[in-house]
Design a protein around this motif. Sequence first.
Motif, PDB file in Angstrom:
ATOM      1  N   ARG A 126       8.631  12.486  -1.878  1.00  0.00           N
ATOM      2  CA  ARG A 126       9.829  12.001  -1.196  1.00  0.00           C
ATOM      3  C   ARG A 126       9.522  11.513   0.217  1.00  0.00           C
ATOM      4  NH1 ARG A 126      13.845  14.961  -1.942  1.00  0.00           N
ATOM      5  NH2 ARG A 126      12.971  16.228  -3.614  1.00  0.00           N
ATOM      6  N   SER A 127       8.436  11.984   0.827  1.00  0.00           N
ATOM      7  CA  SER A 127       8.101  11.544   2.181  1.00  0.00           C
ATOM      8  C   SER A 127       7.790  10.056   2.218  1.00  0.00           C
ATOM      9  CB  SER A 127       6.908  12.345   2.713  1.00  0.00           C
ATOM     10  OG  SER A 127       5.748  12.098   1.939  1.00  0.00           O
ATOM     11  N   PHE A 128       7.316   9.494   1.103  1.00  0.00           N
ATOM     12  CA  PHE A 128       7.067   8.055   1.037  1.00  0.00           C
ATOM     13  C   PHE A 128       8.360   7.284   0.769  1.00  0.00           C
ATOM     14  CE2 PHE A 128       2.833   9.627  -0.603  1.00  0.00           C
ATOM     15  CZ  PHE A 128       2.146   9.350   0.563  1.00  0.00           C
ATOM     16  N   ILE A 129       9.293   7.913   0.020  1.00  0.00           N
ATOM     17  CA  ILE A 129      10.501   7.208  -0.403  1.00  0.00           C
ATOM     18  C   ILE A 129      11.520   7.104   0.727  1.00  0.00           C
ATOM     19  CG2 ILE A 129      12.401   7.225  -2.066  1.00  0.00           C
ATOM     20  CD1 ILE A 129       9.683   6.694  -3.320  1.00  0.00           C
ATOM     21  N   SER A 130      11.600   8.135   1.588  1.00  0.00           N
ATOM     22  CA  SER A 130      12.692   8.219   2.552  1.00  0.00           C
ATOM     23  C   SER A 130      12.760   7.011   3.479  1.00  0.00           C
ATOM     24  CB  SER A 130      12.567   9.508   3.368  1.00  0.00           C
ATOM     25  OG  SER A 130      11.332   9.528   4.058  1.00  0.00           O
ATOM     26  N   ASP A 131      11.589   6.481   3.879  1.00  0.00           N
ATOM     27  CA  ASP A 131      11.577   5.349   4.820  1.00  0.00           C
ATOM     28  C   ASP A 131      11.122   4.059   4.169  1.00  0.00           C
ATOM     29  OD1 ASP A 131      10.525   7.490   7.529  1.00  0.00           O
ATOM     30  OD2 ASP A 131      12.529   6.725   7.068  1.00  0.00           O
ATOM     31  N   ILE A 132      11.268   3.977   2.850  1.00  0.00           N
ATOM     32  CA  ILE A 132      10.700   2.837   2.127  1.00  0.00           C
ATOM     33  C   ILE A 132      11.343   1.508   2.541  1.00  0.00           C
ATOM     34  CG2 ILE A 132      12.286   2.926   0.157  1.00  0.00           C
ATOM     35  CD1 ILE A 132       9.942   2.380  -1.640  1.00  0.00           C
ATOM     36  N   MET A 133      12.609   1.556   2.974  1.00  0.00           N
ATOM     37  CA  MET A 133      13.290   0.321   3.356  1.00  0.00           C
ATOM     38  C   MET A 133      13.079  -0.032   4.828  1.00  0.00           C
ATOM     39  SD  MET A 133      14.367  -0.312   0.426  1.00  0.00           S
ATOM     40  CE  MET A 133      15.124  -1.870   0.860  1.00  0.00           C
ATOM     41  N   ARG A 134      12.491   0.922   5.602  1.00  0.00           N
ATOM     42  CA  ARG A 134      12.291   0.665   7.028  1.00  0.00           C
ATOM     43  C   ARG A 134      10.828   0.672   7.437  1.00  0.00           C
ATOM     44  NH1 ARG A 134      16.369   4.274   6.376  1.00  0.00           N
ATOM     45  NH2 ARG A 134      14.974   6.037   6.749  1.00  0.00           N
ATOM     46  N   ASN A 135      10.004   1.289   6.657  1.00  0.00           N
ATOM     47  CA  ASN A 135       8.600   1.456   7.027  1.00  0.00           C
ATOM     48  C   ASN A 135       7.727   0.703   6.020  1.00  0.00           C
ATOM     49  OD1 ASN A 135       5.881   2.582   7.196  1.00  0.00           O
ATOM     50  ND2 ASN A 135       6.775   4.170   8.505  1.00  0.00           N
ATOM     51  N   SER A 136       7.090  -0.359   6.473  1.00  0.00           N
ATOM     52  CA  SER A 136       6.275  -1.184   5.571  1.00  0.00           C
ATOM     53  C   SER A 136       5.069  -0.433   5.034  1.00  0.00           C
ATOM     54  CB  SER A 136       5.813  -2.454   6.290  1.00  0.00           C
ATOM     55  OG  SER A 136       5.028  -2.126   7.422  1.00  0.00           O
ATOM     56  N   ASP A 137       4.590   0.557   5.807  1.00  0.00           N
ATOM     57  CA  ASP A 137       3.430   1.326   5.341  1.00  0.00           C
ATOM     58  C   ASP A 137       3.802   2.200   4.146  1.00  0.00           C
ATOM     59  OD1 ASP A 137       2.816   1.655   8.767  1.00  0.00           O
ATOM     60  OD2 ASP A 137       1.668   0.376   7.414  1.00  0.00           O
ATOM     61  N   ASP A 138       4.958   2.893   4.258  1.00  0.00           N
ATOM     62  CA  ASP A 138       5.404   3.701   3.123  1.00  0.00           C
ATOM     63  C   ASP A 138       5.697   2.825   1.917  1.00  0.00           C
ATOM     64  OD1 ASP A 138       7.250   6.360   4.836  1.00  0.00           O
ATOM     65  OD2 ASP A 138       5.119   6.015   4.512  1.00  0.00           O
ATOM     66  N   ALA A 139       6.292   1.646   2.162  1.00  0.00           N
ATOM     67  CA  ALA A 139       6.571   0.726   1.055  1.00  0.00           C
ATOM     68  C   ALA A 139       5.283   0.280   0.386  1.00  0.00           C
ATOM     69  CB  ALA A 139       7.353  -0.488   1.568  1.00  0.00           C
ATOM     70  N   GLY A 140       4.257   0.007   1.190  1.00  0.00           N
ATOM     71  CA  GLY A 140       2.968  -0.402   0.626  1.00  0.00           C
ATOM     72  C   GLY A 140       2.328   0.692  -0.190  1.00  0.00           C
ATOM     73  N   ILE A 141       2.452   1.944   0.293  1.00  0.00           N
ATOM     74  CA  ILE A 141       1.898   3.079  -0.461  1.00  0.00           C
ATOM     75  C   ILE A 141       2.597   3.193  -1.816  1.00  0.00           C
ATOM     76  CG2 ILE A 141       1.724   5.592  -0.520  1.00  0.00           C
ATOM     77  CD1 ILE A 141       1.403   5.532   2.510  1.00  0.00           C
ATOM     78  N   VAL A 142       3.926   3.090  -1.801  1.00  0.00           N
ATOM     79  CA  VAL A 142       4.686   3.232  -3.054  1.00  0.00           C
ATOM     80  C   VAL A 142       4.328   2.124  -4.032  1.00  0.00           C
ATOM     81  CG1 VAL A 142       6.992   3.163  -4.063  1.00  0.00           C
ATOM     82  CG2 VAL A 142       6.576   4.482  -1.982  1.00  0.00           C
ATOM     83  N   ARG A 143       4.237   0.881  -3.538  1.00  0.00           N
ATOM     84  CA  ARG A 143       3.868  -0.219  -4.442  1.00  0.00           C
ATOM     85  C   ARG A 143       2.481  -0.005  -5.029  1.00  0.00           C
ATOM     86  NH1 ARG A 143       5.972  -3.392  -0.229  1.00  0.00           N
ATOM     87  NH2 ARG A 143       3.848  -4.063   0.356  1.00  0.00           N
ATOM     88  N   ALA A 144       1.553   0.462  -4.184  1.00  0.00           N
ATOM     89  CA  ALA A 144       0.184   0.707  -4.674  1.00  0.00           C
ATOM     90  C   ALA A 144       0.167   1.797  -5.736  1.00  0.00           C
ATOM     91  CB  ALA A 144      -0.730   1.078  -3.504  1.00  0.00           C
ATOM     92  N   ILE A 145       0.967   2.869  -5.523  1.00  0.00           N
ATOM     93  CA  ILE A 145       1.008   3.961  -6.505  1.00  0.00           C
ATOM     94  C   ILE A 145       1.627   3.479  -7.811  1.00  0.00           C
ATOM     95  CG2 ILE A 145       2.056   6.199  -7.018  1.00  0.00           C
ATOM     96  CD1 ILE A 145       1.740   6.898  -4.060  1.00  0.00           C
TER      97      ILE A 145
END
Length: 725
Positions: free
Chosen positions: A638-657
């Motif tokens: 969930r730490s990656f999901i919470s800021d997925i719309m505001r943090n490009s780094d978390d979004a990139g991690i989620v897309r990669a996963i």
Amino acid sequence: MNGPWQQTGLLQPQLCAFQQAIFEHAGRAIVLTDTQGMILYFNPEAQKMLGYTWEEVVCRETPLIFHLAEEVCERARGLSHPPGTAAPEGFSVFVAGLGPDRPAIEADWTYVRKDGSSFPVSLCISLLRDACGNVLGYLGIATDISERHRHEQDLRIAAIAFESQAAIMVTNAEQRILQVNQAFSKLTGYPAEEAIGATPSILKSGRQDAAFYTEMWRMLAETGHWQGEIWNRRKSGEIFPEWLTITSVRDVGGTVTHFVSTFSDISNLKVAESEIHHLAYYDPLTAMPNRRMLLNRLEKSCLASKRDGHYGALLMIDLDHFKTLNDTLGHDVGDRLLTEVANRLTACIREGDTAARLGGDEFVVMLENLGSDTEGAALQAEAVAEKARFELARPYLLSGDTEYFRSASIGISLYRGCEKTVDVLLKQADIALYKSKDAGRNAIRFFDNAMQVALDERAALESGLRRALSRNEFVLYLQPQVNAASRLVGVEVLLRWKPPGQATVPPADFIPLAEDTGLIVPIGLCVLDQACAELRRWAEDPATASLTMAVNVSARQFRQGDFVSQVGDALSRYRVNPGLLKLELTESLLLDKVDDVVAKMQALRRMGVRFSLDDFGTGYASLSYLKRFPFEQLKVDRSFISDIMRNSDDAGIVRAILAMGNTLRLNVVAEGVEDTEQHAYLVRHGCALFQGYLFGKPMSCAEFRQTLGGYRGTAPAASFDDWMI
């Protein structure tokens, strides 16, 4: 009568008897017909092969009864015949082409048994003539070639498999290459003519030492199989990673005759692994280790400290009045300041120590191997802190020639061993930092014994946990899991502690302590038992009968010697469908005693139990390691999901996963989905399953069944619109 048979002393009756015996005992089906095709003789092997008796066919049928009509017609169309004449048909198809120059014809046909089953035969048809050359009839001898056909089919399949996308290399027992496929040549750059006759050492990169190969050959000798990640070299000299599987081939006597190796280039997976690792463990602005990396290293440092008895220290560093500079000069200038601070801190520490950025203007320095003397360790930590304070107080050139000055406040916490969790150590350093700010900033302070109060509270909590076990105070809560269409597919089990007369205790307040004390094992067994009991209740209701239930299993519980039997006993006790139970494991479990972990997981998979990898991306697991474990699902933390719309780094991690999950054919569950924007983004990038407050809050089993009651009579995976909050 002075022919060759008479010269042997055999008279005509004796000769006929011999011929009769040969026909009757022949291992092939023998059929004699007259010139019109009427069967005159049908030997025992033919009767056995085709299922007909003598009485059913002799003088009653032609061989057409044993053949497929469409096959006979197809052969007829392929026969040549003089212009103006009709094509052969019926029995004449079998004997067309026989004549003085061709007394016999052999071809493959399909025979049909009396019961309707069919099988391939090799049929040889010969002319039978009398002494004057007149045609008396025809002799047909058929051999069942089913085994030959199966062998040919196996060879065709093997040939197709050999030319698969994976590189294949076959060597003899002396390691001389005998055969390679096109994928091998494409991957390594060596054409077949260059590779054949050489040894696999032409691919050797030098990355693996002798011990690696010794262990590999030991495994091959013991098990006949080895697989793993290895670095090899192409003909061009380029070194690349591959996933290699080697299998030994033995003869009937057990002697190794060949080795078959298959391998594939995993460069893309390694790149994805590196990108995910960097995004997950390094701060994008300063390239320093981030909080996750710091916590990982701190855990390892505590373990090392427990072994050698040496102190370590955490320095919590905060820039004084950074917000003022950031607000007045802008974020670009603030970012340049943070980058320079990172460079200066890194220069202040020894190789092997860690400087990390937690976020904003908060930095942490972790010092290791400060000796076993408390006072000496404190003096060393203070010296580093003073050096850092001095370096950070020097002027910064952030915009043109203008100099900017900033001081820093530092809090220090010493640690030794594993008596305190990493969270407690960070909290102690943070408390010391606030003391330095209270002292007027630009100061250094050590953590003192005021934390004893918290330790006393911890002891009281442990005592309460032990009472809770004996009094059955733990209650299961369920949180829905849905698919991309927001339809219910299962739940995750979450644990709550409800002491009598007190507020409910959330798991974050007692699970870490349960882990530390070992109480997590009996608590885990209690959860498993309650979960299976609930699945039994679900099985009686069509609305819940197909829902899965995910249960978290701690590494400590999983490593219990009787864990597999404990799960099996719970499933049997409640007569639960094992396929509906999903065990969620964390990445830390995959690092130690890997073979034992794999064996337990495979034993449970054979029962039907499924596995999910929890909080993926926050641990240490290598992607190539994942291929060894029978997971069917990854859960994005969930730490990656919470800021997925505001943090490009978390979004990139989620897309990669998500991309990596698709590559490894693993379902991906996104945890902590709280709004429709997050859900839409995840669906758009291929996420299949979701969990979070957007779809339903955690609730007791009774509340879950009651809320689900409104959907009875619908499909098991009901719409979850009414669960929205």
